[in-house]
Design a protein around this motif. Structure first.
Motif, PDB file in Angstrom:
ATOM      1  N   GLN A 163       7.867 -19.528  58.117  1.00 14.80           N
ATOM      2  CA  GLN A 163       9.233 -19.953  58.647  1.00 14.80           C
ATOM      3  C   GLN A 163       9.050 -21.190  59.732  1.00 14.80           C
ATOM      4  N   VAL A 164       7.918 -21.438  60.165  1.00 12.81           N
ATOM      5  CA  VAL A 164       7.673 -22.739  61.113  1.00 12.81           C
ATOM      6  C   VAL A 164       7.163 -23.611  60.423  1.00 12.81           C
ATOM      7  N   LEU A 165       6.250 -23.516  59.166  1.00 13.64           N
ATOM      8  CA  LEU A 165       5.759 -24.558  58.511  1.00 13.64           C
ATOM      9  C   LEU A 165       6.809 -25.328  57.747  1.00 13.64           C
ATOM     10  N   THR A 203       6.962 -29.656  61.107  1.00  9.34           N
ATOM     11  CA  THR A 203       5.694 -29.342  61.762  1.00  9.34           C
ATOM     12  C   THR A 203       4.638 -29.683  61.077  1.00  9.34           C
ATOM     13  N   LEU A 204       4.641 -29.957  59.829  1.00 10.93           N
ATOM     14  CA  LEU A 204       3.619 -30.430  58.587  1.00 10.93           C
ATOM     15  C   LEU A 204       3.880 -31.895  58.373  1.00 10.93           C
ATOM     16  N   THR A 205       2.711 -32.662  58.699  1.00  9.15           N
ATOM     17  CA  THR A 205       2.843 -34.150  58.326  1.00  9.15           C
ATOM     18  C   THR A 205       1.808 -34.414  57.461  1.00  9.15           C
ATOM     19  N   PHE A 206       1.888 -35.528  56.659  1.00 10.51           N
ATOM     20  CA  PHE A 206       1.023 -35.657  55.536  1.00 10.51           C
ATOM     21  C   PHE A 206       0.325 -37.268  55.736  1.00 10.51           C
ATOM     22  N   GLY A 207      -0.593 -37.498  55.064  1.00 10.10           N
ATOM     23  CA  GLY A 207      -1.194 -38.877  55.166  1.00 10.10           C
ATOM     24  C   GLY A 207      -1.638 -39.157  56.665  1.00 10.10           C
ATOM     25  N   ASP A 208      -1.284 -40.337  56.995  1.00 14.52           N
ATOM     26  CA  ASP A 208      -1.662 -40.948  58.490  1.00 14.52           C
ATOM     27  C   ASP A 208      -0.721 -40.416  59.548  1.00 14.52           C
ATOM     28  N   ASP A 209       0.389 -39.944  59.050  1.00 13.39           N
ATOM     29  CA  ASP A 209       1.390 -39.337  60.132  1.00 13.39           C
ATOM     30  C   ASP A 209       0.785 -38.478  60.822  1.00 13.39           C
ATOM     31  N   ASN A 263       0.436 -35.375  63.660  1.00  9.92           N
ATOM     32  CA  ASN A 263       1.160 -33.975  63.674  1.00  9.92           C
ATOM     33  C   ASN A 263       1.762 -34.026  65.193  1.00  9.92           C
ATOM     34  N   PRO A 264       3.077 -33.533  65.292  1.00  8.51           N
ATOM     35  CA  PRO A 264       3.687 -33.453  66.718  1.00  8.51           C
ATOM     36  C   PRO A 264       2.922 -32.564  67.598  1.00  8.51           C
ATOM     37  N   LEU A 265       2.248 -31.658  66.994  1.00  5.68           N
ATOM     38  CA  LEU A 265       1.612 -30.639  67.811  1.00  5.68           C
ATOM     39  C   LEU A 265       0.058 -30.716  67.971  1.00  5.68           C
ATOM     40  N   ALA A 266      -0.492 -31.927  67.535  1.00  7.08           N
ATOM     41  CA  ALA A 266      -1.878 -32.187  67.432  1.00  7.08           C
ATOM     42  C   ALA A 266      -2.428 -32.136  68.906  1.00  7.08           C
ATOM     43  N   GLY A 267      -3.512 -31.658  69.301  1.00  6.47           N
ATOM     44  CA  GLY A 267      -4.096 -31.522  70.492  1.00  6.47           C
ATOM     45  C   GLY A 267      -3.615 -30.664  71.660  1.00  6.47           C
ATOM     46  N   ARG A 268      -2.461 -29.890  71.226  1.00  6.23           N
ATOM     47  CA  ARG A 268      -1.981 -28.812  72.111  1.00  6.23           C
ATOM     48  C   ARG A 268      -2.808 -27.515  71.825  1.00  6.23           C
ATOM     49  N   ASP A 314      -6.396 -26.821  61.038  1.00  3.37           N
ATOM     50  CA  ASP A 314      -6.371 -27.831  60.058  1.00  3.37           C
ATOM     51  C   ASP A 314      -4.944 -28.421  59.756  1.00  3.37           C
ATOM     52  N   ALA A 315      -3.870 -27.708  59.642  1.00  2.00           N
ATOM     53  CA  ALA A 315      -2.743 -28.177  59.170  1.00  2.00           C
ATOM     54  C   ALA A 315      -1.876 -28.695  60.531  1.00  2.00           C
ATOM     55  N   LEU A 316      -2.099 -28.003  61.477  1.00  2.00           N
ATOM     56  CA  LEU A 316      -1.226 -28.391  62.769  1.00  2.00           C
ATOM     57  C   LEU A 316      -2.185 -29.041  63.804  1.00  2.00           C
ATOM     58  N   GLY A 317      -3.467 -29.241  63.462  1.00  2.00           N
ATOM     59  CA  GLY A 317      -4.242 -29.970  64.506  1.00  2.00           C
ATOM     60  C   GLY A 317      -4.308 -29.826  65.741  1.00  2.00           C
TER      61      GLY A 317
END
Length: 220
Positions: free
Chosen positions: A111-113, A118-124, A126-131, A165-168
């Protein structure tokens, strides 16, 4: 509003080791961030619906022409996504069921992916990266590196793929092993190892929660 997102998955209401670890995390969290908000979802008590056709198609159909089912499914996904995006930290407790995650946790993940949210691709970025994200896992058997059934563990690898990997996210995984020792015939000789693994996991959980709360307080 930022908050701790706390997800429990065990179907057991009493005696769950994974929930015990989560309770230890929450206790330390409350001490470090007494005014911090918490969003808690116990999927063993109130399961999230599995992603269905209405939920999938709602992403691609304008709201004005959506069916009632699509609107309801889309609203649920948006609520769950906002809970995740609004979290300054995430803690997920989960047992292993038949060598993988409970289906309730898989339903929440599906539901959340959401691509573009919440999922970004390429060089964009991720809004959750590093949390900070913390996985608190309990295994009835032993799946440590080198154990005979190590390759049967489909919990840790999959969840690392999702959160790291996916959410960073900044991920820490803490596991209590052999939790069925003393309950299942033939595992009596493993009781001492089970108790040590549980104690080590509780200690590591408290340390992780302390580090997370301290880091968030310092960044505030």
């Amino acid at each position: 509003m930022t908050h701790l997102l706390h997800i429990d998955c065990s179907a057991v209401s009493q005696g769950s080791v994974s929930k015990e670890l989560a309770a230890a995390f929450r206790k330390t969290w409350a001490e470090g961030r007494p005014d911090g908000a918490v969003v808690h979802r116990d999927l063993g008590v109130e399961a999230i619906p599995h992603l269905d056709e209405a939920g999938i198609t709602s992403q691609f159909i304008p709201s004005e022409v959506q069916s009632p089912e699509q609107k309801a499914a889309g609203e649920l996904r948006e609520k769950l996504v906002e809970e995740l995006l609004g979290a300054e930290a995430v803690v997920v407790s989960s047992p292993m069921y038949n060598w993988t995650i409970p289906s309730t946790l898989k339903a929440w993940i599906d539901q959340v992916l959401v691509a573009g949210r919440t999922l970004t691709f390429g060089d964009d970025p991720n809004p959750l990266a590093g949390r900070p994200a913390t996985l608190l896992l309990s295994y009835g058997g032993g799946y440590t590196p080198g154990a005979p059934q190590e390759h049967w563990n489909h919990v840790d690898p999959y969840l690392r793929t999702v959160f790291e990997d996916a959410l960073g996210m900044d991920l820490t995984v803490i596991t209590a092993q052999l939790t069925l020792a003393g309950k299942v015939p033939g595992m009596e000789e493993l009781i001492e190892m089970s108790q040590k693994s549980r104690e080590d996991a509780l200690r590591a959980t408290e340390e992780r929660a302390g580090k997370v709360t301290a880091a968030l307080a310092a960044a505030a």
